[in-house]
Design an enzyme around this catalytic site. Structure first.
Site, mmCIF file in Angstrom:
data_model
loop_
_atom_site.group_PDB
_atom_site.id
_atom_site.type_symbol
_atom_site.label_atom_id
_atom_site.label_comp_id
_atom_site.label_asym_id
_atom_site.label_seq_id
_atom_site.Cartn_x
_atom_site.Cartn_y
_atom_site.Cartn_z
ATOM 1 N N SER A 16 0.813 -1.208 0.000
ATOM 2 C CA SER A 16 0.000 0.000 0.000
ATOM 3 C C SER A 16 0.851 1.264 0.000
ATOM 4 O O SER A 16 1.522 1.567 -0.979
ATOM 5 C CB SER A 16 -0.949 -0.043 1.205
ATOM 6 O OG SER A 16 -1.886 0.991 1.163
ATOM 7 N N ASP A 34 10.041 5.430 -10.146
ATOM 8 C CA ASP A 34 9.597 6.032 -11.408
ATOM 9 C C ASP A 34 10.329 7.333 -11.726
ATOM 10 O O ASP A 34 10.561 7.651 -12.899
ATOM 11 C CB ASP A 34 8.090 6.292 -11.361
ATOM 12 C CG ASP A 34 7.278 5.049 -11.694
ATOM 13 O OD1 ASP A 34 7.886 3.976 -11.868
ATOM 14 O OD2 ASP A 34 6.039 5.146 -11.776
ATOM 15 N N LYS A 82 -0.554 -4.247 -3.459
ATOM 16 C CA LYS A 82 -1.856 -3.727 -3.030
ATOM 17 C C LYS A 82 -2.024 -2.333 -3.630
ATOM 18 O O LYS A 82 -1.680 -1.329 -3.016
ATOM 19 C CB LYS A 82 -1.955 -3.675 -1.510
ATOM 20 C CG LYS A 82 -3.307 -3.181 -1.021
ATOM 21 C CD LYS A 82 -3.333 -3.086 0.492
ATOM 22 C CE LYS A 82 -4.656 -2.515 0.961
ATOM 23 N NZ LYS A 82 -4.844 -1.112 0.533
#
Length: 497
Positions: free
Chosen positions: A350, A361, A375
């Site tokens: 999460s 990224d 998740k």
């Protein structure tokens, strides 16, 4: 309006029991089950057909009855409509009639609240694992995990054998009510308010010790250096749990921060740890998110903000009935260029994945460890009544490159964009994938465990010799300080024990 047909077959039928619940089946049904069904139908991340939802509730209700009880619930004989809201009303009106028939005719009485809660449990079974109906203890525990505070004493407990006793495993910190009253790690709690803890579960013991701040609880304790048990009365206070249990600087200038959860105040703790490590001469940083199951999305965004420049996308969420939301960094980075490694493992989930995914990224640092949980869904809390709340998955979240890392979303969901596609990081254009969790840049598997490891990590080992060894060790070496380092002689003594 079409005639509703309902066929119920019971193994044994008799007059209803004289036992009456505090609220009737209809009252419980409208207050809890029907309200929960409407919220699921309207806001759940994927559309659930009214027939599927109603049939799941029926299965749940009949799970509360004796095994010989059967039912027939044929949606094709009922109202046919293209209006989902009308269908939902029709199916669940039929379901209420079924619940009332059970309440009035079942030979083995089942209380109204039991019928309704089993019906809710049936509906939750067809949703994702993170959508949960929360009541009492579960709701209290959820609030502790996310808000990081509760009314209690401030220590962690564990059942230990062969005593079958409740052990004080560790203090949350040195300013908790328990610590200030003189409770020590290693104490055995033999009674709570004169009720023996013999055979008591850790959950029941925790419930017994929590309560409204300002009230008191009396513990009967056994301590290794005391010949007889003694009582200690402690006033409960609001206990603030730390989400950063460890921040340290290694001799080579590498800073290390262990973040256990994303609760209210976590960003402040991480910020403080970074500032203190920089003052000590930190040259690089390891942010350890292993075993961190997540928490507040806002805290994850703010912690990521400590490492990325202003106006960088951290994550975005999309849902079926809620607006798309983007989460952007708002401040200049506290650590803009300091080399960074984020550690993750198979229990990082999460909010941990949001931080790791954004760092990866934007090519801000490297992710090291094993693939995370996956998740990639967002839950929101919906108030049901004073006794219950619904934690419901309403959206899916995506990393800045556009990938969803969720393992559990169905493949045909329109919210999972590019499920099997490759994505590129935003600065160096490295290839990353959007399925199955965050895949580390550097794969490092954990070491295989041993019996010694199991004892040293004894929170999960009920017959824990390390606990008893540590109790006796404190008596032999009372002057030990937190910077004590175990040597070969200590390990040999423990093995001999």
């Amino acid at each position: 309006m079409s005639i509703l047909r309902i066929s119920l077959l019971f193994a044994l039928v008799a007059f209803a029991s004289d036992l009456q619940a505090e609220r009737s089946v209809e009252d419980e049904y409208k207050a809890l089950l029907w309200k929960t069904a409407k919220i699921i139908h309207q806001y759940y991340v994927e559309e659930v057909h009214p027939d599927s939802l109603a049939q799941a509730a029926v299965r749940g209700i009949f799970n509360s009855l004796d095994p010989a009880s059967e039912y027939t619930f044929n949606a094709r004989t009922q109202l046919a409509s293209e209006d989902p809201a009308r269908l939902l009303n029709d199916r669940f009106y039929t379901l209420m009639q079924m619940a009332q028939a059970i309440d009035e005719n079942a030979f083995y009485p089942v209380t109204a609240d039991t019928l309704v809660r089993f019906g809710i449990a049936g509906m939750m079974e067809i949703l994702d694992p993170y959508s949960v109906f929360l009541e009492k203890r579960n709701l209290d525990n959820f609030n502790i995990q996310t808000q990081g505070k509760y009314g209690g004493l401030g220590f962690r407990i564990q059942v230990v054998y062969p005593d079958s006793a409740i052990a004080v495993w560790s203090l949350v910190h040195d300013q908790t009510p328990a610590a200030l009253a003189g409770v020590k790690s290693g104490d055995l709690i033999t009674a709570i308010n004169n009720t023996s803890t013999k055979g008591m579960s850790a959950g029941v013991a925790a419930d017994s010790m929590r309560g409204e701040p300002g009230t008191s609880v009396t513990l009967t304790l056994e301590r290794a250096d005391r010949p007889t048990p003694f009582d200690l009365t402690i006033e409960r206070r609001e206990v603030q749990m730390n989400s950063v249990p460890l921040a340290t600087l290694f001799p080579d200038g590498t800073g290390y921060i262990k973040l256990d959860s994303f609760q209210k105040g976590s960003t402040r703790e991480v910020f403080k740890a970074i500032v203190e490590l920089e003052e000590q001469g930190m040259e690089r940083l390891i942010l350890d998110l292993r075993n961190n199951g997540g928490g507040y999305l806002e805290e994850a965004v703010q912690i990521t903000d400590l490492f990325l420049p202003r106006d960088c996308l951290v994550a975005f969420t999309e849902g079926r009935r809620i607006e798309t939301a983007e989460y952007i960094t708002r401040e200049d980075a506290l650590l803009r260029d300091t080399p960074l490694i984020v550690m993750v493992n198979h229990l990082s989930a999460s909010a941990s994945e949001i931080v790791a995914g954004a760092i990866q990224d934007w090519d801000r640092g490297l992710v090291l460890g094993t693939t995370t949980v996956g998740k990639g869904s967002v839950q929101q809390i919906v108030h049901i009544d004073d006794r219950a709340e619904l934690k419901l998955t309403m959206a899916a979240w995506h990393t800045p490159s556009g990938r969803s890392i969720d393992k559990r979303m169905r493949k045909d969901s329109t919210l999972v964009r590019g499920y099997d596609k490759e994505f590129k990081t935003l600065r160096l254009e490295r290839i990353v994938r959007g399925r199955g969790g965050i895949t580390p840049d550097i794969e490092v598997s954990g070491r295989s465990g041993s019996r010694l490891d199991a004892q040293l990590s004894g929170f999960y080992n009920l017959n824990n010799q390390f606990f008893y060894y540590a109790r006796e060790h404190r008596l032999k070496y009372p002057a030990l300080t937190p910077d004590f380092v175990v040597g070969p002689a200590d390990l040999a003594a423990f093995r001999a024990f």
